[in-house]
Motif scaffolding. Structure first.
Motif, short mmCIF file in Angstrom:
data_model
loop_
_atom_site.label_atom_id
_atom_site.label_comp_id
_atom_site.label_asym_id
_atom_site.label_seq_id
_atom_site.Cartn_x
_atom_site.Cartn_y
_atom_site.Cartn_z
N SER A 49 0.84 -1.20 0.00
CA SER A 49 0.00 0.00 0.00
C SER A 49 0.87 1.25 0.00
N ASP A 50 0.20 2.41 -0.17
CA ASP A 50 0.95 3.67 -0.24
C ASP A 50 0.94 4.41 1.09
N MET A 51 0.69 3.69 2.17
CA MET A 51 0.61 4.33 3.49
C MET A 51 1.93 4.99 3.88
N MET A 52 3.06 4.37 3.54
CA MET A 52 4.36 4.88 3.95
C MET A 52 4.88 5.98 3.03
N ILE A 53 4.39 6.03 1.77
CA ILE A 53 4.94 7.01 0.83
C ILE A 53 3.99 8.17 0.57
N ALA A 54 2.68 7.96 0.72
CA ALA A 54 1.71 9.04 0.49
C ALA A 54 0.53 8.88 1.42
N PRO A 55 0.72 9.05 2.72
CA PRO A 55 -0.37 8.84 3.67
C PRO A 55 -1.45 9.91 3.51
N SER A 56 -2.70 9.48 3.56
CA SER A 56 -3.84 10.37 3.49
C SER A 56 -4.87 9.91 4.52
N TYR A 57 -5.79 10.81 4.91
CA TYR A 57 -6.72 10.49 5.99
C TYR A 57 -8.13 10.87 5.60
N TRP A 58 -9.09 10.11 6.09
CA TRP A 58 -10.51 10.42 5.99
C TRP A 58 -11.08 10.53 7.39
N VAL A 59 -11.76 11.62 7.67
CA VAL A 59 -12.32 11.87 9.00
C VAL A 59 -13.80 11.52 8.98
N ASP A 60 -14.19 10.63 9.86
CA ASP A 60 -15.59 10.24 9.97
C ASP A 60 -16.36 11.39 10.62
N PRO A 61 -17.32 12.00 9.91
CA PRO A 61 -18.04 13.15 10.50
C PRO A 61 -18.92 12.76 11.69
N LYS A 62 -19.26 11.49 11.80
CA LYS A 62 -20.11 11.08 12.91
C LYS A 62 -19.34 10.96 14.22
N SER A 63 -18.16 10.33 14.16
CA SER A 63 -17.38 10.10 15.39
C SER A 63 -16.22 11.06 15.55
N GLY A 64 -15.79 11.68 14.44
CA GLY A 64 -14.62 12.55 14.50
C GLY A 64 -13.31 11.81 14.46
N ASN A 65 -13.35 10.48 14.33
CA ASN A 65 -12.12 9.69 14.26
C ASN A 65 -11.53 9.77 12.85
N ASP A 66 -10.22 9.84 12.79
CA ASP A 66 -9.57 9.87 11.49
C ASP A 66 -9.03 8.47 11.15
N TYR A 67 -9.14 8.12 9.88
CA TYR A 67 -8.71 6.81 9.39
C TYR A 67 -7.73 7.01 8.24
N LEU A 68 -6.73 6.14 8.20
CA LEU A 68 -5.79 6.18 7.09
C LEU A 68 -6.52 5.78 5.80
N LEU A 69 -6.34 6.58 4.76
CA LEU A 69 -6.94 6.31 3.45
C LEU A 69 -5.80 5.88 2.53
N THR A 70 -5.71 4.59 2.28
CA THR A 70 -4.58 4.06 1.53
C THR A 70 -5.05 3.33 0.29
N VAL A 71 -4.12 3.18 -0.63
CA VAL A 71 -4.37 2.43 -1.86
C VAL A 71 -3.51 1.16 -1.82
N GLN A 72 -4.15 0.03 -2.01
CA GLN A 72 -3.39 -1.21 -2.02
C GLN A 72 -4.07 -2.21 -2.95
N TYR A 73 -3.27 -3.14 -3.44
CA TYR A 73 -3.80 -4.16 -4.35
C TYR A 73 -4.44 -5.27 -3.52
N PRO A 74 -5.40 -5.99 -4.09
CA PRO A 74 -5.99 -7.13 -3.35
C PRO A 74 -4.92 -8.16 -3.00
N GLU A 75 -5.03 -8.70 -1.77
CA GLU A 75 -4.04 -9.69 -1.34
C GLU A 75 -4.31 -11.02 -2.03
#
Length: 565
Positions: A539-565
């Motif tokens: 995945s691209d977590m280490m080279i291009a980390p991005s985040y999505w914030v859940d508007p309901k809980s306010g928690n942020d989640y890593l938004l990554t791109v990865q190929y199916p395992e």
């Protein structure tokens, strides 16, 4: 921003924040003319998990393990606060079970219990001796009252000097308990002697205290000055024994103050006069207590007469006495080579740690299967009624959390075993049994056993072993070869149980060669090629980390791109 329309001022909001995960699928990646390529055309957005690189098992159950490190403060307070927070978690699934599996405050609590037990035993024996010698319940109560007062004064002094109650402080108080009692008993005996001479309690308390004030001070100073060389220690020795010395010295001076103030005051206020004929009157009553007192006094007088005869014989033959005493001393020194030597006494922490290494490059799933066999060996060797919990931490998660684990890759694991209180065999006996079984049934594994106790962790300065050899050099392969040779020689030494070289330089790898000429013809750089390979594999977590914030809980989640395992 805001905008003014008519009579109102309106806030402006944009739809840059997506409301849910499904909307990510409708994001356009590229538009050519009137045609757009959406995320759903090349993949799908879903609530998933990142590629697993570590596994935690608690009694064989997949779990999440959260180690908590203390920085300052009281160990018991920190542990109790964590337990209270864990027991009041909100908005969690019903099937989620939280449990504190390892608790370092147990050692401090055990030390407190041992101190209380020693205090109770000491006070009970002291009360019995005072009753036998003085036949006075009031005098016995006076001595018993002075000990907790001395300890309380020592705790106040420790608090004012910024110290906390720890195992070494409690050990120092346990060591000082006999001296605390001794100071009070010496003062009490002097006061009783004046009472038996017919003096009033007030006069006896004043004279008795004054007579022994200097000798008791000298004895207290002699005991305290023994701990003065502790100030010249350095390293972990100073860290350990300074606390013990402080506890002993403070409690001794507190005892001296109590013995010369509280004890005389108590005797002057609550003891009764002892007229000269009191002993005769007591004998006439012939109660059970008086009969026991007469019997004890008779035995004690016989002991004194025997001691006088031995003393007369020794004084009459000084040369023979000196020769016998010197011979006994030499005999004691002659036994020294037969006594084992260690830096600190071995304690049974009731738990132990196994560092496991599979062959380099072993996949996480394969390592878990091997650790499962290790867990089976543990459960086979340790009876169910003595085994508390087994926690296995397999692999390592990339990131800051990796500095808190001894694991280095997917082929390494740490197995922590906790025994129940009152276990029949010691932790070291179980360690020997399990080590022998693993070496026989799983020879492909390299294992290293640690006691896992708080004392050993302090003595080892945080290192996993009491002896740590570090080899450095510019040639990594040569340094590793030297380490392996030293390990081979160390294993042949008597008394050596485990030798571990944690570093591996034989981890399997694949070399990726980028043809820069052909990549350039396609409009790609070597960096873009490597980044796409990384994305495809991890995945691209280490080279291009991005985040999505859940508007309901306010928690942020890593938004990554990865190929199916």
């Amino acid at each position: 921003g805001d905008v003014r329309i008519g009579p109102f001022d309106y806030n402006l909001y944009a739809n840059s924040q997506l409301e849910n995960i499904a909307e990510i699928n409708h994001l356009p990646l590229k538009t050519v003319g009137n045609a757009s390529v959406l995320v759903s055309d090349v993949g799908k957005a879903e609530d998933a998990s990142q590629i697993q690189s570590s596994i935690v098992r608690v009694d064989g159950q997949p779990s999440v393990y959260l180690p908590v490190l203390k920085q300052g403060g009281s160990t018991i307070s920190v542990v109790n606060g964590i337990k209270n927070a864990v027991s009041h978690l909100l908005d969690i699934p019903a099937q989620l079970v939280t449990k504190v599996v390892f608790d370092q405050s147990v050692f401090v609590k055990d030390a407190i219990q041992n101190l209380v037990l020693i205090g109770i035993i000491g006070l009970t024996l002291t009360a019995g001796l005072i009753l036998m010698f003085f036949s006075s319940l009031r005098a016995t109560f006076g001595v018993l009252l002075s000990v907790p007062l001395s300890v309380l004064a020592a705790f106040i002094a420790l608090s004012l000097t910024g110290n906390t109650v720890n195992a070494m402080i409690l050990g120092g108080l346990a060591l000082a308990f006999p001296r605390l009692i001794n100071n009070c008993v010496v003062v009490l005996e002097s006061i009783f002697r004046h009472l038996e001479m017919g003096e009033s309690p007030e006069v006896a308390a004043e004279k008795g205290g004054n007579e022994v004030a200097l000798p008791v001070l000298a004895a207290t100073l002699c005991t305290a000055v023994v701990f003065f060389p502790v100030t010249f220690l350095y390293g972990v020795s100073k860290f350990l024994f300074s606390a013990l010395a402080i506890a002993v010295v403070l409690s001794l001076f507190a005892s001296y103050f109590v013995a010369l103030t509280v004890v005389p005051l108590f005797c002057a206020r609550y003891l009764k006069p002892r007229p000269a004929g009191a002993e005769t009157a007591a004998k006439e009553k012939l109660s059970v207590a008086n009969r026991f007192q007469n019997w004890f006094n008779h035995l004690y007088q016989r002991f004194l007469r025997g001691y006088e005869r031995l003393l007369d014989w020794s004084l009459g033959r000084p040369l023979a006495t000196v020769v016998v005493l010197m011979g006994l001393c030499l005999l004691g020194f002659g036994l020294y080579p037969f006594v084992g030597v260690s830096y600190f006494p071995k304690t049974d922490p009731g738990q132990f740690i196994i560092n496991v290494k599979a062959p380099s490059g072993t996949r996480l799933e394969e390592t878990e299967a091997l650790v499962e066999q290790v867990e089976a060996v543990i459960k086979d060797e340790v009876p169910t009624n003595e085994l508390d919990v087994v926690v296995s931490n397999i692999g390592v998660t990339p990131g800051f959390s990796s500095i808190y684990t001894s694991n280095s890759a997917q082929h390494t694991a740490t197995v922590q075993v906790s025994l129940k209180p009152g276990h029949r065999l010691s932790s070291f006996d179980y360690m020997r049994r399990i080590r022998r079984r693993i070496r026989k049934s799983l020879p492909q594994l390299s294992v290293y056993f640690q006691s896992g106790g708080l004392v050993d962790a302090i003595i080892n300065l945080g290192f996993p072993a009491p002896i740590d050899i570090q080899i450095s050099g510019s040639n990594l392969e040569q340094a590793h070869q030297t380490a392996m040779e030293l390990a081979r020689q160390a294993r042949t030494l008597p008394g050596v149980s485990d030798v571990l070289v944690p570093q591996d330089i034989d981890y399997p790898a694949l070399q990726l060669n980028v043809d820069r000429l052909h990549a350039g013809e396609l409009g790609l750089t070597s960096k873009e090629v490597v980044q796409n390979v990384i994305t495809a594999l991890t995945s691209d977590m280490m080279i291009a980390p991005s985040y999505w914030v859940d508007p309901k809980s306010g928690n942020d989640y890593l938004l990554t791109v990865q190929y199916p395992e």
